[in-house]
Design an enzyme around this catalytic site. Structure first.
Site, short mmCIF file in Angstrom:
data_model
loop_
_atom_site.label_atom_id
_atom_site.label_comp_id
_atom_site.label_asym_id
_atom_site.label_seq_id
_atom_site.Cartn_x
_atom_site.Cartn_y
_atom_site.Cartn_z
N THR A 29 28.50 42.46 58.19
CA THR A 29 27.77 41.17 58.31
C THR A 29 28.68 39.55 58.19
O THR A 29 29.14 39.42 57.20
CB THR A 29 26.36 40.47 57.98
OG1 THR A 29 26.22 42.16 58.23
CG2 THR A 29 25.45 39.71 58.67
N CYS A 88 50.28 28.37 35.68
CA CYS A 88 50.09 27.91 34.32
C CYS A 88 48.61 27.83 33.83
O CYS A 88 48.44 27.69 32.84
CB CYS A 88 49.53 25.75 34.81
SG CYS A 88 49.20 26.20 36.23
#
Length: 394
Positions: A244, A332
């Site tokens: 959908t 990081c």
């Protein structure tokens, strides 16, 4: 636009705030016009009209047929659908089993290609890039053949900003009747894309890179391009991507794309001015700094660097504490920082690659924001280098 107290946002390549006009366009489809576009009643018809209107808008701006636009959940899904769908279909039809990508692709492309090679019998090969991270068309011409299932190259690089010669690369692919996919997720906010069907067969987009909502994307698929659906079910999106459709987000994406490809291109001069101010200030005031990416053929909002003797993650932490949101090429958040694959592919040494910084401006950036940043950055780089020397002297 300082959404968080006095913080200044310089990470527009990661995501952008949703434009107020985009929010306004989306709101009715959360409440009053909430129907499922696959339903036959009036609620469904209203939703379907909105869905197809959004498709027409994006197709018109690209200069393609609305039947060539498939809505997805994000830019990453669009990249995945393009690579997997075309690679599997061309292998089934023609036995084509080579995949050609650049070594500076977003992980949505590189990790997908690697999985196809590791688990599904495809042969993955990398195109050559120069020291600016730009793909060499001559090398593609040298290695391409009919046994290539798909070629995929990023348009505007998310990490270094370099803009690739996609029209030239696409023509080479077309000469060999090999599908050419372009990751246009970053470039859609900054480059005019009308007429892209002249040089590519597939192009991926993600709305949140051009002031639209997160969680929605699109894939242009040129008519006649062989592709195997990756999501099966109700047959939505012409059977290419079942499920959908997220009507509010799709409406928002179309509005955001319209703004990006019309008025958004008009702010390039100011973005380039801010970008170049940052670049010149860094080069003039920080010794041992190196611009990464092409000096001129780069996205209008994108400045990226590596710094000698600097830990990129530490620099991000200090910048954040000083009120600036930027990003780095290293992983990081993993707890195990590694050099950027993109920077390594460009010939940058691993220690230097760990000192990377990406600064990306946007339509809410001000001159004052930029001046504050360029006054603070040299001090923080100097601080990190001094701390590093003190630690070595112990």
């Amino acid at each position: 636009m300082n959404a968080s107290l006095d913080k200044i946002y310089f990470d527009y390549a990661a995501t952008t705030p949703v434009d107020d006009r985009v929010v306004e366009a989306m709101l009715p489809y959360f409440t009053r016009q909430f129907g499922n576009p696959s339903s036959v009643h009036i609620f469904g018809q209203e939703a379907e009209a909105a869905l197809e209107g959004a498709r027409e808008t994006i197709a018109r701006l690209l200069g393609v047929s609305s039947s060539e636009i498939v809505f997805t959940g994000c830019g990453t899904e669009s990249d995945n659908l393009a690579l997997r769908g075309v690679a599997f279909e061309r292998k089934l039809r023609y036995g084509a089993d080579r995949i050609l990508i650049s070594p500076v692709e977003h992980h949505a492309v590189s990790h997908t290609a690697r999985q196809l090679a590791d688990h599904f019998g495809f042969r993955l090969e990398f195109l050559r890039v120069d020291s600016f991270g730009m793909v060499d068309p001559d090398y593609l011409q040298k290695i391409i053949d009919r046994d290539v299932a798909i070629v995929s190259v990023i348009h505007g690089n998310n990490e270094i900003g370099t803009i690739n010669p996609v029209a030239e690369l696409g023509q080479i692919c077309r000469n060999y009747q090999v599908p050419f996919h372009v990751d246009a997720v970053q470039s859609a906010a900054h480059l005019p894309l009308k007429g892209l069907e002249d040089w590519c067969d597939l192009a991926a987009f993600g709305a949140h890179k051009f002031y639209g909502p997160k969680g929605v994307g699109a894939l242009f698929i040129r008519k006649g391009t062989p592709i195997l659906p990756m999501l099966t079910g109700g047959g939505q999106e012409n059977g290419i991507r079942s499920g959908t459709q997220n009507v509010p987000y799709i409406v928002g994406m179309a509005k955001a794309f319209e703004l990006a490809q019309t008025e958004g291109l008009k702010i390039h001069a100011s973005l380039i001015q801010f970008r170049d101010r940052i670049i010149s200030s860094v080069q003039d005031n920080i010794k041992g700094s190196h611009l990464t990416g092409h000096p001129t053929l780069r996205l209008a909002n994108h400045a990226s660097f590596v710094f000698e003797g600097v830990d990129g993650n530490q620099l991000l932490i200090l910048l954040d504490a000083a009120g600036f949101a930027c990003s780095s090429g290293s992983a990081c958040k993993t707890g195990d920082p590694k050099p950027s694959e993109v920077l390594l592919a460009m010939g940058i040494s691993p220690p230097l690659a760990l000192g990377s910084l990406r600064v990306t401006v946007g339509k809410y950036t001000t001159q004052e924001d930029v001046e504050k940043f360029v006054s603070v950055l040299p001090l923080l780089v100097h601080k990190i280098r001094k701390m590093s020397l003190e630690l070595k002297g112990r």
